[in-house]
Design a protein around this motif. Structure first.
Motif, PDB file in Angstrom:
ATOM      1  N   LEU A 148      47.871  33.771  35.044  1.00  0.00           N
ATOM      2  CA  LEU A 148      47.215  32.655  34.352  1.00  0.00           C
ATOM      3  C   LEU A 148      47.107  33.122  32.807  1.00  0.00           C
ATOM      4  O   LEU A 148      47.086  34.158  32.340  1.00  0.00           O
ATOM      5  N   LEU A 149      47.455  31.852  32.193  1.00  0.00           N
ATOM      6  CA  LEU A 149      47.647  32.104  30.695  1.00  0.00           C
ATOM      7  C   LEU A 149      46.218  31.402  30.084  1.00  0.00           C
ATOM      8  O   LEU A 149      45.864  30.269  30.060  1.00  0.00           O
ATOM      9  N   ALA A 150      45.857  32.211  29.033  1.00  0.00           N
ATOM     10  CA  ALA A 150      44.533  31.764  28.231  1.00  0.00           C
ATOM     11  C   ALA A 150      44.963  31.384  26.762  1.00  0.00           C
ATOM     12  O   ALA A 150      45.659  32.792  26.225  1.00  0.00           O
ATOM     13  N   PRO A 151      44.886  30.316  26.029  1.00  0.00           N
ATOM     14  CA  PRO A 151      45.404  30.364  24.821  1.00  0.00           C
ATOM     15  C   PRO A 151      44.507  31.252  23.671  1.00  0.00           C
ATOM     16  O   PRO A 151      43.555  31.706  24.013  1.00  0.00           O
ATOM     17  N   ALA A 152      45.270  31.875  22.736  1.00  0.00           N
ATOM     18  CA  ALA A 152      44.805  32.659  21.732  1.00  0.00           C
ATOM     19  C   ALA A 152      43.757  31.857  20.824  1.00  0.00           C
ATOM     20  O   ALA A 152      44.071  31.795  19.599  1.00  0.00           O
ATOM     21  N   ASN A 153      42.543  31.462  21.346  1.00  0.00           N
ATOM     22  CA  ASN A 153      41.616  30.572  20.392  1.00  0.00           C
ATOM     23  C   ASN A 153      40.396  30.847  21.086  1.00  0.00           C
ATOM     24  O   ASN A 153      40.181  31.581  22.140  1.00  0.00           O
ATOM     25  N   MET A 154      39.229  30.108  20.690  1.00  0.00           N
ATOM     26  CA  MET A 154      38.017  30.256  21.280  1.00  0.00           C
ATOM     27  C   MET A 154      37.871  30.004  22.805  1.00  0.00           C
ATOM     28  O   MET A 154      37.257  30.567  23.300  1.00  0.00           O
ATOM     29  N   SER A 155      38.323  28.739  22.858  1.00  0.00           N
ATOM     30  CA  SER A 155      38.536  28.482  24.396  1.00  0.00           C
ATOM     31  C   SER A 155      39.081  29.409  25.391  1.00  0.00           C
ATOM     32  O   SER A 155      38.635  29.572  26.509  1.00  0.00           O
ATOM     33  N   GLY A 156      40.287  29.997  24.684  1.00  0.00           N
ATOM     34  CA  GLY A 156      41.097  31.068  25.604  1.00  0.00           C
ATOM     35  C   GLY A 156      39.849  32.401  25.737  1.00  0.00           C
ATOM     36  O   GLY A 156      40.036  32.921  26.795  1.00  0.00           O
ATOM     37  N   VAL A 157      39.281  32.634  24.716  1.00  0.00           N
ATOM     38  CA  VAL A 157      38.504  33.702  24.822  1.00  0.00           C
ATOM     39  C   VAL A 157      37.251  33.471  25.807  1.00  0.00           C
ATOM     40  O   VAL A 157      36.886  34.265  26.801  1.00  0.00           O
ATOM     41  N   ARG A 158      36.713  32.259  26.017  1.00  0.00           N
ATOM     42  CA  ARG A 158      35.803  32.043  27.066  1.00  0.00           C
ATOM     43  C   ARG A 158      36.185  32.080  28.350  1.00  0.00           C
ATOM     44  O   ARG A 158      35.746  32.366  29.436  1.00  0.00           O
ATOM     45  N   MET A 159      37.723  31.693  28.552  1.00  0.00           N
ATOM     46  CA  MET A 159      38.410  31.676  29.649  1.00  0.00           C
ATOM     47  C   MET A 159      38.359  33.046  30.221  1.00  0.00           C
ATOM     48  O   MET A 159      38.058  33.285  31.218  1.00  0.00           O
ATOM     49  N   LEU A 160      38.889  34.097  29.228  1.00  0.00           N
ATOM     50  CA  LEU A 160      39.082  35.414  29.490  1.00  0.00           C
ATOM     51  C   LEU A 160      37.523  36.179  29.927  1.00  0.00           C
ATOM     52  O   LEU A 160      37.568  36.736  31.158  1.00  0.00           O
ATOM     53  N   ALA A 161      36.470  35.756  29.394  1.00  0.00           N
ATOM     54  CA  ALA A 161      35.322  36.414  29.401  1.00  0.00           C
ATOM     55  C   ALA A 161      34.667  35.960  30.859  1.00  0.00           C
ATOM     56  O   ALA A 161      33.995  36.541  31.553  1.00  0.00           O
ATOM     57  N   LYS A 162      34.847  34.624  31.143  1.00  0.00           N
ATOM     58  CA  LYS A 162      34.600  34.061  32.431  1.00  0.00           C
ATOM     59  C   LYS A 162      35.279  34.681  33.732  1.00  0.00           C
ATOM     60  O   LYS A 162      34.697  35.039  34.493  1.00  0.00           O
ATOM     61  N   PHE A 163      36.505  34.702  33.406  1.00  0.00           N
ATOM     62  CA  PHE A 163      37.415  35.452  34.575  1.00  0.00           C
ATOM     63  C   PHE A 163      36.819  36.860  34.832  1.00  0.00           C
ATOM     64  O   PHE A 163      36.774  37.532  35.831  1.00  0.00           O
ATOM     65  N   LEU A 164      36.678  37.621  33.567  1.00  0.00           N
ATOM     66  CA  LEU A 164      36.250  38.879  33.705  1.00  0.00           C
ATOM     67  C   LEU A 164      34.879  39.403  34.283  1.00  0.00           C
ATOM     68  O   LEU A 164      34.763  40.100  34.926  1.00  0.00           O
ATOM     69  N   LYS A 165      33.985  38.403  34.188  1.00  0.00           N
ATOM     70  CA  LYS A 165      32.749  38.289  34.790  1.00  0.00           C
ATOM     71  C   LYS A 165      32.703  38.129  36.445  1.00  0.00           C
ATOM     72  O   LYS A 165      31.831  38.642  37.066  1.00  0.00           O
ATOM     73  N   LYS A 166      33.615  37.345  36.462  1.00  0.00           N
ATOM     74  CA  LYS A 166      34.003  37.316  38.089  1.00  0.00           C
ATOM     75  C   LYS A 166      34.689  38.550  38.868  1.00  0.00           C
ATOM     76  O   LYS A 166      34.752  38.557  39.983  1.00  0.00           O
ATOM     77  N   GLY A 167      34.652  39.743  37.901  1.00  0.00           N
ATOM     78  CA  GLY A 167      35.346  40.950  38.414  1.00  0.00           C
ATOM     79  C   GLY A 167      36.836  40.845  38.640  1.00  0.00           C
ATOM     80  O   GLY A 167      37.484  41.595  39.296  1.00  0.00           O
ATOM     81  N   LYS A 168      37.392  40.015  37.826  1.00  0.00           N
ATOM     82  CA  LYS A 168      38.857  39.713  37.856  1.00  0.00           C
ATOM     83  C   LYS A 168      39.655  40.570  36.601  1.00  0.00           C
ATOM     84  O   LYS A 168      38.938  40.427  35.507  1.00  0.00           O
ATOM     85  N   PRO A 169      40.831  40.971  36.550  1.00  0.00           N
ATOM     86  CA  PRO A 169      41.468  41.573  35.504  1.00  0.00           C
ATOM     87  C   PRO A 169      42.089  40.481  34.465  1.00  0.00           C
ATOM     88  O   PRO A 169      42.520  39.640  34.801  1.00  0.00           O
ATOM     89  N   ILE A 170      41.746  41.122  33.390  1.00  0.00           N
ATOM     90  CA  ILE A 170      42.470  40.185  31.949  1.00  0.00           C
ATOM     91  C   ILE A 170      43.631  41.217  31.297  1.00  0.00           C
ATOM     92  O   ILE A 170      43.325  42.354  31.379  1.00  0.00           O
ATOM     93  N   GLY A 171      44.456  40.688  30.697  1.00  0.00           N
ATOM     94  CA  GLY A 171      45.390  41.548  29.806  1.00  0.00           C
ATOM     95  C   GLY A 171      45.457  41.097  28.214  1.00  0.00           C
ATOM     96  O   GLY A 171      45.465  39.872  28.112  1.00  0.00           O
ATOM     97  N   VAL A 172      45.337  42.027  27.485  1.00  0.00           N
ATOM     98  CA  VAL A 172      45.756  41.726  25.823  1.00  0.00           C
ATOM     99  C   VAL A 172      46.743  42.752  25.331  1.00  0.00           C
ATOM    100  O   VAL A 172      46.702  43.783  25.612  1.00  0.00           O
ATOM    101  N   LEU A 173      47.392  42.271  24.278  1.00  0.00           N
ATOM    102  CA  LEU A 173      48.054  43.031  23.462  1.00  0.00           C
ATOM    103  C   LEU A 173      47.222  43.676  22.309  1.00  0.00           C
ATOM    104  O   LEU A 173      46.999  42.853  21.326  1.00  0.00           O
ATOM    105  N   PRO A 174      46.896  44.841  22.236  1.00  0.00           N
ATOM    106  CA  PRO A 174      45.967  45.555  21.336  1.00  0.00           C
ATOM    107  C   PRO A 174      46.421  45.648  19.857  1.00  0.00           C
ATOM    108  O   PRO A 174      45.595  45.793  19.172  1.00  0.00           O
TER     109      PRO A 174
END
Length: 284
Positions: A148-174
């Protein structure tokens, strides 16, 4: 047009693509003074000048392998990719704990998310390419099953945080230079680099485990080894200290295969609206 070209190139075997890529790497290096200068400067700063010749060839391979990674069938791509230390990931998944995968521009980083998505659902932060012609190609290549793709903006950050809180993995280029207000200055190979604060914030917000990962490109076009490595830094302290801890982890990862890092990337640029870092002696 690019979509058709990439689909055509994906027909060819990976060893041939890598051979062509190595030649392309040298062609670009010899013909582009800015590319050549940045590559040499960044490698000298990190102490890897001895790997320059290999890095030139590997840079070309990283471009020419994209049609194979993006457009060949997932089954064909997966046959040439092998996961190392997946048990580290599976333990966290079994515990229902969120994971933040940090994947720097090292080796074939495009294949990492695909390989993870073959085993579990994954959401990655995505920044659309600046060239409009590349958008359908890149988005079509990355939008795979379980990926799944999350846009690089505040909406995408909220998507990532919600997904992570469900115990699911996310990926970021640091090691991607963030936009204004999304980073802090932190040391990277002895020089201040504007560095993301998002990975540490997400990990703390979701009480998640950080795992650093990359895909080593094997010689002779034999494929890739996707390696999963525990994050051995600490996220205690200020945002600048957290960013430095993540940069240090990236440095240790790059040390494993320095010739496969994306050295021509302008990692030390000053984003618009950001004051340049102050060096020793009070000078910018």
């Amino acid at each position: 047009m690019l979509v058709y070209l990439f689909r055509f190139l994906s027909i060819f075997p990976l060893p041939l693509l890598h051979a062509v890529g190595a030649a392309l790497g040298w062609l670009v290096y010899l013909c582009s003074p800015s590319h050549r200068r940045r590559m040499r400067e960044n490698m000298a700063l990190a102490g890897y000048t001895g790997h320059l010749s290999a890095a030139i060839a590997e840079a070309g391979k990283s471009i020419v392998e994209l049609p194979f990674v993006w457009c060949a069938s997932p089954a064909r791509v997966s046959r040439l990719a092998h996961a190392e230390n997946w048990e580290l990931v599976q333990t966290e998944l079994d515990a229902g704990r969120g994971i933040v995968f940090l994947t720097p521009h090292l080796g074939c980083f495009e294949i990492v998310a695909q390989e993870i998505a073959l085993r579990t659902e994954l959401m990655v932060m995505y920044r659309p390419p600046k060239q409009a012609a590349l958008k359908p190609l890149v988005e079509g290549a990355r939008a795979r099953k379980n990926l799944l793709l999350a846009p690089a903006n505040m909406s995408g950050v909220r998507m990532l945080a919600k997904f992570l809180k469900k115990g699911k993995p996310i990926g970021v280029l640091p090691d991607q230079v963030p936009q204004e207000g999304e980073g802090v200055w932190a040391d990277f190979f002895g020089r201040s680099a504007y560095t993301m604060t998002l990975p540490a914030k997400l990990a703390q917000m979701g009480d998640a485990t950080i795992i650093v990962t990359y895909a080593e490109r094997l010689p002779g076009g034999k494929g890739f080894v996707v390696r999963f490595v525990p994050f051995d830094g600490s996220l205690a302290g200020s945002t600048a200290e957290q960013a430095r801890a993540i940069n240090a982890a990236m440095e240790r990862l790059i040390a494993r295969n320095p010739e496969q890092y994306y050295w021509s990337y302008n990692r030390y640029k000053v984003p618009a609206g950001i004051a340049a870092p102050v060096a020793a002696g009070g000078r910018a």
